[in-house]
Write a protein that holds these residues in place. Sequence first.
Motif, PDB file in Angstrom:
ATOM      1  N   GLU A 208       0.345  -1.035   0.431  1.00 29.17           N
ATOM      2  CA  GLU A 208       0.223  -0.057   0.212  1.00 29.17           C
ATOM      3  C   GLU A 208       1.091   0.992   0.127  1.00 29.17           C
ATOM      4  OE1 GLU A 208      -3.723  -0.317   0.647  1.00 29.17           O
ATOM      5  OE2 GLU A 208      -3.584   1.610   0.377  1.00 29.17           O
ATOM      6  N   GLY A 290       4.829   3.725   3.322  1.00 32.31           N
ATOM      7  CA  GLY A 290       3.850   2.112   3.787  1.00 32.31           C
ATOM      8  C   GLY A 290       4.937   0.749   3.444  1.00 32.31           C
ATOM      9  N   PRO A 291       3.797  -0.160   3.494  1.00 31.98           N
ATOM     10  CA  PRO A 291       4.699  -1.650   3.304  1.00 31.98           C
ATOM     11  C   PRO A 291       4.784  -1.567   1.980  1.00 31.98           C
ATOM     12  CG  PRO A 291       2.245  -1.417   4.078  1.00 31.98           C
ATOM     13  CD  PRO A 291       2.558  -0.323   3.630  1.00 31.98           C
ATOM     14  N   SER A 309      11.206   0.535   3.199  1.00 29.65           N
ATOM     15  CA  SER A 309      12.252   1.308   4.157  1.00 29.65           C
ATOM     16  C   SER A 309      12.609   0.023   5.197  1.00 29.65           C
ATOM     17  CB  SER A 309      12.634   2.360   4.282  1.00 29.65           C
ATOM     18  OG  SER A 309      11.276   2.746   4.760  1.00 29.65           O
ATOM     19  N   LYS A 310      11.216  -0.259   5.888  1.00 29.20           N
ATOM     20  CA  LYS A 310      11.189  -0.882   6.583  1.00 29.20           C
ATOM     21  C   LYS A 310      11.126  -2.558   6.848  1.00 29.20           C
ATOM     22  CE  LYS A 310       9.575   2.985   9.076  1.00 29.20           C
ATOM     23  NZ  LYS A 310      10.177   4.761   8.205  1.00 29.20           N
ATOM     24  N   LEU A 312       8.279  -4.127   4.958  1.00 26.89           N
ATOM     25  CA  LEU A 312       7.027  -4.810   6.344  1.00 26.89           C
ATOM     26  C   LEU A 312       6.124  -5.540   5.788  1.00 26.89           C
ATOM     27  CD1 LEU A 312       6.323  -0.757   7.298  1.00 26.89           C
ATOM     28  CD2 LEU A 312       6.831  -2.797   9.062  1.00 26.89           C
ATOM     29  N   ARG A 313       7.384  -6.550   3.958  1.00 30.33           N
ATOM     30  CA  ARG A 313       6.001  -7.220   3.438  1.00 30.33           C
ATOM     31  C   ARG A 313       7.429  -7.844   2.834  1.00 30.33           C
ATOM     32  NH1 ARG A 313       1.307  -6.129   4.400  1.00 30.33           N
ATOM     33  NH2 ARG A 313       0.189  -4.679   3.282  1.00 30.33           N
TER      34      ARG A 313
ATOM     35  N   ARG B 140      -7.173   9.401   6.883  1.00 23.82           N
ATOM     36  CA  ARG B 140      -7.065   8.215   6.218  1.00 23.82           C
ATOM     37  C   ARG B 140      -6.613   7.309   7.352  1.00 23.82           C
ATOM     38  NH1 ARG B 140      -3.569   4.851   4.724  1.00 23.82           N
ATOM     39  NH2 ARG B 140      -3.593   3.771   2.569  1.00 23.82           N
ATOM     40  N   THR B 145      -5.162  -3.028   5.827  1.00 22.03           N
ATOM     41  CA  THR B 145      -4.275  -3.492   3.852  1.00 22.03           C
ATOM     42  C   THR B 145      -3.261  -2.429   4.543  1.00 22.03           C
ATOM     43  OG1 THR B 145      -5.131  -0.962   3.881  1.00 22.03           O
ATOM     44  CG2 THR B 145      -6.607  -2.744   2.967  1.00 22.03           C
ATOM     45  N   ASP B 146      -2.826  -2.073   5.082  1.00 28.00           N
ATOM     46  CA  ASP B 146      -1.740  -1.344   5.160  1.00 28.00           C
ATOM     47  C   ASP B 146      -1.122  -1.711   6.440  1.00 28.00           C
ATOM     48  OD1 ASP B 146      -3.332   0.821   4.552  1.00 28.00           O
ATOM     49  OD2 ASP B 146      -1.816   1.655   4.937  1.00 28.00           O
ATOM     50  N   PRO B 147      -0.504  -1.669   7.485  1.00 28.22           N
ATOM     51  CA  PRO B 147      -0.127  -1.737   8.526  1.00 28.22           C
ATOM     52  C   PRO B 147      -0.211  -0.198   9.524  1.00 28.22           C
ATOM     53  CG  PRO B 147       1.847  -3.239   7.995  1.00 28.22           C
ATOM     54  CD  PRO B 147       0.802  -2.820   7.083  1.00 28.22           C
ATOM     55  N   MET B 149       2.405   2.639  10.943  1.00 34.08           N
ATOM     56  CA  MET B 149       3.547   3.047  11.562  1.00 34.08           C
ATOM     57  C   MET B 149       3.253   2.993  13.271  1.00 34.08           C
ATOM     58  SD  MET B 149       5.135   2.517   8.625  1.00 34.08           S
ATOM     59  CE  MET B 149       4.710   2.189   7.450  1.00 34.08           C
ATOM     60  N   HIS B 154       9.064   2.671  15.174  1.00 37.06           N
ATOM     61  CA  HIS B 154       9.545   3.656  13.825  1.00 37.06           C
ATOM     62  C   HIS B 154      10.931   4.162  13.775  1.00 37.06           C
ATOM     63  CE1 HIS B 154       6.527   0.100  12.084  1.00 37.06           C
ATOM     64  NE2 HIS B 154       7.845   0.108  11.577  1.00 37.06           N
ATOM     65  N   GLY B 514       0.753   6.315   8.053  1.00 36.23           N
ATOM     66  CA  GLY B 514       1.166   5.082   7.492  1.00 36.23           C
ATOM     67  C   GLY B 514       2.153   5.929   6.957  1.00 36.23           C
ATOM     68  N   ARG B 515       2.695   6.869   7.044  1.00 36.08           N
ATOM     69  CA  ARG B 515       3.830   7.509   6.221  1.00 36.08           C
ATOM     70  C   ARG B 515       4.803   7.443   7.670  1.00 36.08           C
ATOM     71  NH1 ARG B 515       2.567  10.757   2.099  1.00 36.08           N
ATOM     72  NH2 ARG B 515       4.875  10.821   2.174  1.00 36.08           N
ATOM     73  N   SER B 516       6.217   7.698   7.554  1.00 36.77           N
ATOM     74  CA  SER B 516       7.064   7.979   8.079  1.00 36.77           C
ATOM     75  C   SER B 516       8.462   8.369   7.735  1.00 36.77           C
ATOM     76  CB  SER B 516       7.314   6.467   8.665  1.00 36.77           C
ATOM     77  OG  SER B 516       7.615   5.979   8.005  1.00 36.77           O
ATOM     78  N   THR B 517       8.880   8.056   5.989  1.00 39.22           N
ATOM     79  CA  THR B 517       9.999   8.042   5.127  1.00 39.22           C
ATOM     80  C   THR B 517       9.943   9.121   4.805  1.00 39.22           C
ATOM     81  OG1 THR B 517       8.608   7.133   3.212  1.00 39.22           O
ATOM     82  CG2 THR B 517      10.113   5.400   4.280  1.00 39.22           C
TER      83      THR B 517
END
Lengths: 376, 544
Positions: A208, A290-291, A309-310, A312-313, B140, B145-147, B149, B154, B514-517
Amino acid sequence: MCRLFALTSQDPVSPMLAIKALDVMREGHDGSGVGLFLSGLSGPFEDLTDCPILSGIFTTAGIRRLDKYMMDHDFMTKYKTSTRIFTAPPSGTPKRDVYLARAYEKPEAWKNMPQEQQEEEMVRIRLELRRMGEEKHDMTVFSFWPDTIMIKELGDPLTIGNYLGLDRKDFNARIILAQGRQNTNYAINLYACHPFFIQGICTMTNGENTAFLPIKEFLESRKILGYEGYQSDSEVFTHILHFTLKRLGLGIEAYKHIINPLGDKQIEEHPDGPFLKRLKETCRKLIIDGPNCVIGCLPDKSLFMVQDSKKLRPGVVGGKPGIYAFSSEVCGLDAILPDRDTTKDIQPMHLDTVIVPPTREEIHICRQTDPLHLQH
Amino acid sequence: MSPNRPITPSTLSPKDLPWQIDWNKSKCTLCGQCTTVCPVKAIELGVFRKREVKTPIGLLTPPKNEYSIYYGIRQKTDPAFSCIGCGMCSMVCPNGAIMPLHNDEKDKLIFHKNIGGKPRTRGGRRNESDSVLDRIKFIRISMLTDPAMDAGRHEFNLNTLLGRVLPPEAGLKAFQKNGWVPPVREIYPLIIGGMSFGALSPNMWEGLQMGVAYLNEEMGMPVRISTGEGGCPPRLLRSRFLKYVILQVASGYFGWDEIIHAIPHMKEDPCAIEIKYGQGAKPGDGGLLLWHKVNKLIAAIRGVPSGVSLPSPPTHQTQYSIEESVAKMIQSMSMAWGFRVPVYPKISATSTAMAVLNNLTRNPYASGLAIDGEDGGTGAAYNVSMNHMGHPIASNIRDAYLNLAKLGKQNEIPIFAGGGIGKNGNLAANAAALIMLGASGVQIGKYIMQAAAGCLGSESDRCNVCNIGVCPKGITSQDPRLYRRLDPEKVAERVVETFLSFDTEIKKIIAPLGRSTSLPIGMSDALGISDKDTAERLAIKYVV
């Protein structure tokens, strides 16, 4: 989640092999759809390497419109494999008139056209057909490119494979990308199904992309032919790769530096630090989030896998000289390549880009901390 | 009231004032601390005469009056000395005997704050607590569907870029050819906005600078602070800490003689140069430092005589057109530092901001654009300017970002938002909303004064006397008797605490998205609001 399987083989194999791998991993997808990318085609398509192949799904009226359009543009059909099925489709799969893969001889006028312009033209024609199809709901066009067949359909991958008769020789290929889809939206648009393709570059993703919207806006504002009509957050991965290779003239080893740049400290210590800093700044809007596990095929028929970058998948690469496979899960690999040396399997981590070149001799791992081979 | 007491049109009772002093006779020890501390002399020692009628039982003894006096606190009703509600009296009272209370109805003072024909001037804010930013929700949420963060575990990259970024193709080409590229700084997205040395007390300035230096050198957070228009102390100009400072030049050019002369002695380049063309709190008006605050030190740094009011002109006097003069000014400033320092204009939010932005997109030396919204604060301005002039920040930032996205320049010119961020205390949420609307970072002023120095101002016209140098907390005063109340070390500590807690909160917002980068600039698909018109205007989701 989706499940991915890709393989690259010296000898052509049936796409049913990849579909079988997806079936083994079916706990990880809900069987709501399947997407296939076939290249290094054998059989009747093998000798037509210069002929762009149009792949898509058509209604009977759509075929007629297609024929007229292609004839008007001076394309001659060289070979086609159309699948017309008269039995009822499996449950969950819509009834279609024709699944088509048709190779065309290029028009006379293209004879003296530079390669680059021809590549543009093929994208333009695909986009025009897509627009025509969206208008009257009679055509869905996935690709228009030499040595490339794409098939996308809703339903369970194995059932669809049998239903479409994908074990026919026509479909045997040396490169296969397959995605088993999890349906995250009810009204599935086939254009939202992986893999995605542009000018010989194809990727599919398990994941995602949470940074989708700003990336989409940035790509659209590049005004590059083909960067449009996004139906999936993963489609931008293909276009970022296209941008990296075609617009920036960089190699696959730079791709991860764009979508997941290193931290500032690591960049400082990197032999190509100043370059990477510039790359990170100028391509900041292409940083994904995201992953995500991305598997793709390059124009030179190399296969690759990168992780977010983490990391996750899941994702694993294994095989033996002559045949290598990329899979979301080890069980997929085990089903297709049981006799490989499993100790040589590689699960790429957050800094890795794993590449299997077209020689299929070994797996290359490119770490982001390694120096880049930049052309000066 | 005695029959001959004159009643003028401006004679008011305590009830007519915005703030009323509630004084408790039985608790008061008459120590006098409240009357001493009151910055506006609204209260004084009162001598009250009291009559008691003694009526004995029976008819033989006639009733009689007994007179006594008692001492206490009297609130002045002269408009010039009306209580400002700062509450310092209650802070110093040993017995909790006194407190200002807000009038339960609209005051009448407002009609009389123009004695002598001079309209009210004040410092502070717009006094309007409504905030669109507060109403924006982050909708959002990553889950299945996506974990999501993990904000606590993290790694996050929250830094942003200040400076003109070239498009990817041009940037890499310049790299290969070793060509010049505009300077770009990687900075923390929360910037301490321009508050001048002069508007702020020396202790406040020192505290902020120390806090910023600590954040950079000990915490690894590249936080930057703008000087505002008032120059920069000579020692700071010559120190290595200058790299954390954005030097501001505005229409009065105060302090720039000193700065220009210091250039050859600078050990480090400043972070950037901010050219102030407008201020959100009082758009179309220049800076204003009233004579009360222009002491010897301020005068020396600004290069002016002491004890005179310093009103900056509303616009730069050298300026005829944006095409010519702004470009020239940006270029001159760039040239002064050898094209190594980003130079960007700061304007007040306005319906004409897009014209400015479009012009900057064509100027290769323009490093960004700071837009300051109507909710910004100021040290001094006319009440009418503060309350009624200006443009809200949210739609201005959104328009600017969408405009850049249309031009394909959304990564090239960073937009910085200011004005009312955290005005009701929701700093991280407001900042995140603006970033997702398209800002590359935000500037804060009032918030850091409240959080780091205990500024008493609020959206209900409390205190707001920054302009006349009587700040009871010593934040905006140049009187050593007042500013010694503020310990610079403690201010620095609070600056650090504020930034660290902001850092955690912003992660708590973006991690579930779902944001971190990377900083989610322009991630408008995460935003929603329960008002249809606002949603449509900002091109975000309407949610109820």
